[in-house]
Design an enzyme around this catalytic site. Sequence first.
Site, short mmCIF file in Angstrom:
data_model
loop_
_atom_site.label_atom_id
_atom_site.label_comp_id
_atom_site.label_asym_id
_atom_site.label_seq_id
_atom_site.Cartn_x
_atom_site.Cartn_y
_atom_site.Cartn_z
N GLY A 248 -49.17 -97.74 65.68
CA GLY A 248 -49.00 -96.58 66.54
C GLY A 248 -48.71 -96.80 68.00
O GLY A 248 -48.40 -95.84 68.71
N GLU A 290 -51.62 -102.64 62.19
CA GLU A 290 -50.41 -102.42 61.38
C GLU A 290 -49.23 -101.92 62.20
O GLU A 290 -48.70 -100.84 61.96
CB GLU A 290 -50.70 -101.32 60.36
CG GLU A 290 -51.17 -101.81 59.05
CD GLU A 290 -51.68 -100.65 58.19
OE1 GLU A 290 -52.08 -100.95 57.07
OE2 GLU A 290 -51.67 -99.49 58.64
N PRO A 291 -48.79 -102.69 63.18
CA PRO A 291 -47.68 -102.21 64.00
C PRO A 291 -46.35 -102.24 63.28
O PRO A 291 -46.07 -103.17 62.52
CB PRO A 291 -47.66 -103.23 65.15
CG PRO A 291 -48.21 -104.49 64.54
CD PRO A 291 -49.26 -104.03 63.56
N GLY A 292 -45.54 -101.23 63.49
CA GLY A 292 -44.17 -101.21 62.98
C GLY A 292 -43.22 -101.11 64.16
O GLY A 292 -42.56 -102.07 64.54
N ARG A 330 -33.04 -89.94 63.97
CA ARG A 330 -34.23 -89.60 64.75
C ARG A 330 -33.99 -88.50 65.78
O ARG A 330 -34.91 -87.78 66.14
CB ARG A 330 -34.84 -90.85 65.40
CG ARG A 330 -35.34 -91.87 64.36
CD ARG A 330 -36.19 -92.99 64.94
NE ARG A 330 -37.46 -92.49 65.41
CZ ARG A 330 -37.76 -92.31 66.68
NH1 ARG A 330 -36.90 -92.58 67.62
NH2 ARG A 330 -38.95 -91.86 67.03
N CYS A 361 -20.37 -84.13 58.73
CA CYS A 361 -20.03 -82.71 58.72
C CYS A 361 -21.32 -81.92 58.86
O CYS A 361 -21.84 -81.38 57.88
CB CYS A 361 -19.33 -82.34 57.43
SG CYS A 361 -17.63 -82.78 57.50
N1 LLP Z 1 -49.67 -97.80 59.24
C1 LLP Z 1 -49.53 -96.62 58.64
C2 LLP Z 1 -50.46 -96.26 57.57
C3 LLP Z 1 -48.49 -95.75 58.99
O1 LLP Z 1 -48.38 -94.57 58.38
C4 LLP Z 1 -47.58 -96.15 59.99
C5 LLP Z 1 -46.47 -95.28 60.39
C6 LLP Z 1 -47.76 -97.40 60.60
C7 LLP Z 1 -48.82 -98.19 60.22
C8 LLP Z 1 -46.84 -97.91 61.68
O2 LLP Z 1 -46.87 -97.13 62.83
P1 LLP Z 1 -46.02 -97.57 64.12
O3 LLP Z 1 -46.65 -98.83 64.71
O4 LLP Z 1 -44.65 -97.85 63.66
O5 LLP Z 1 -46.12 -96.42 65.02
N2 LLP Z 1 -40.33 -91.96 61.17
C9 LLP Z 1 -41.13 -91.76 62.37
C10 LLP Z 1 -42.36 -92.60 62.39
C11 LLP Z 1 -43.23 -92.42 61.17
C12 LLP Z 1 -44.43 -93.32 61.22
C13 LLP Z 1 -45.10 -93.32 59.91
N3 LLP Z 1 -46.23 -94.19 59.80
C14 LLP Z 1 -40.24 -92.03 63.58
O6 LLP Z 1 -39.06 -92.35 63.41
O7 LLP Z 1 -40.69 -91.92 64.72
#
Ligand code: LLP
Length: 433
Positions: A248, A290-292, A330, A361
């Site tokens: 997050g 759990e960073p994405g 996005r 389109c």
């Molecule tokens: N762990 C869990 C259980 C999650 O649901 C998520 C993201 C993460 C970790 C990773 O969060 P992050 O570090 O990436 O913020 N599609 C949306 C974001 C959806 C996030 C969903 N869960 C966007 O494009 O902003």
Amino acid sequence: MLYPYLSTNENGHLTIAGHDTVSLAQKYGTALFVLNVDRLQENCRIYVDTLRECFGDNAMPLFASKSLSFTGIYTLMNRFGMGTDIVSCGELYTAKKAGFPLEKAFFHGNNKTDSDIAYALDNKIGYFVVDNEDELLRLSAIAKEYGITQKILLRITPGIDPHTHKAIVTGSVDSKFGKAIETNQAYEIVELALALDNIELCGFHCHIGSQIFECQPFCDASDCMLAFIHEVKKRYHYEAKMLNLGGGFGVRYVESDPEVNIADNIRAVAAHVKTKCQEYGLSLPYILMEPGRSIVADTTVTLYTVGSVKEITGFRNYVSVDGGMTDNPRYALYQSAYTVLTANRMNEEADYACTVAGRCCESGDLIQENVMIAKPERGDILAVLTTGAYNYSMASNYNRLPRPAILLVGNNYEKLAVRRESFEDLCRLDLDL
Ligand code: LLP
């Protein structure tokens, strides 16, 4: 420039990790994702090193691969010391193909089918993050058939609303994910997990949201989770060995976004975890994060070629590019802000107000509205920054547009990681009638 690895060369072209983006566009075609692998490694290192500094060997960062999933990313994550979070068997399969050690994979999701469960057990996945009772009961039954005991975490909703967090402890109880502490249902699922056969409850998980700039909500969530662990210990004489604090942390998309010091944020959260453990007389659990987004977003630039510049007198200027919501949905979905540059006119004034539109389109197929860029013309290259997270992974083939390639670049390094889709790829699943 937004990031230090972006620069302008003697030709007035944008460079990424020293590579001329205009030459890359010519060589590989557009739309193109260009991912700086050195930056990727740095981002991973911040998590790996800071967690080690705070918790020694008692912690691990997991890459939330929903943010970017292709075979090579799991290879890199393994190389850079990360575990992974997966949310589907498709992600699991991709990780497996990369030879990712699946004992370091955590299986998320609020609706795992029986075949998902069986597939994950077949592949000896490390942990399930169980969302609800239905899943828990099926997992117990299927694990029994397999004659194994499956390690799990339970997904708990701590009731922290990260956007209005000062009002705290109500907001996100209404969620499709997890079980809420506030409604007591979190305790009920713990009781069930402890009673079931073939299930080893290892601890708890929470995730409060995404693109969060403040650190306080994460500290609040960890306080809340440790209070929960303490209460669970009192009620059931069970002490959690693992605590997964989710992802997050926010990322800068535009200059006006604040800088986020992830290492300092991790240290602040770690201090909360340690204080609360002491306060409650708990042993320090194994800590997962759990960073994405904060791993991949700022590694990547998308390159597009401008196809037309349309000036609607009295209204606005549209700059259309050879991509759009199919590679970056996005803006269409969340009106997300992005930084846009005219990559081959970096020394020219960014004084042209326009809307950057995709080629689908669909009127809502916009990359960005009201941006100021150096005035482009057909054939120019536009660069959209910070597109590493939730772009390729959310891409589609709407209008039968092939998805772009992903090119890895670094210091003296250039390698295609995902090839561009062909028309043949688009018809691969279609059967003759
Ligand atoms: N762990 C869990 C259980 C999650 O649901 C998520 C993201 C993460 C970790 C990773 O969060 P992050 O570090 O990436 O913020 N599609 C949306 C974001 C959806 C996030 C969903 N869960 C966007 O494009 O902003």
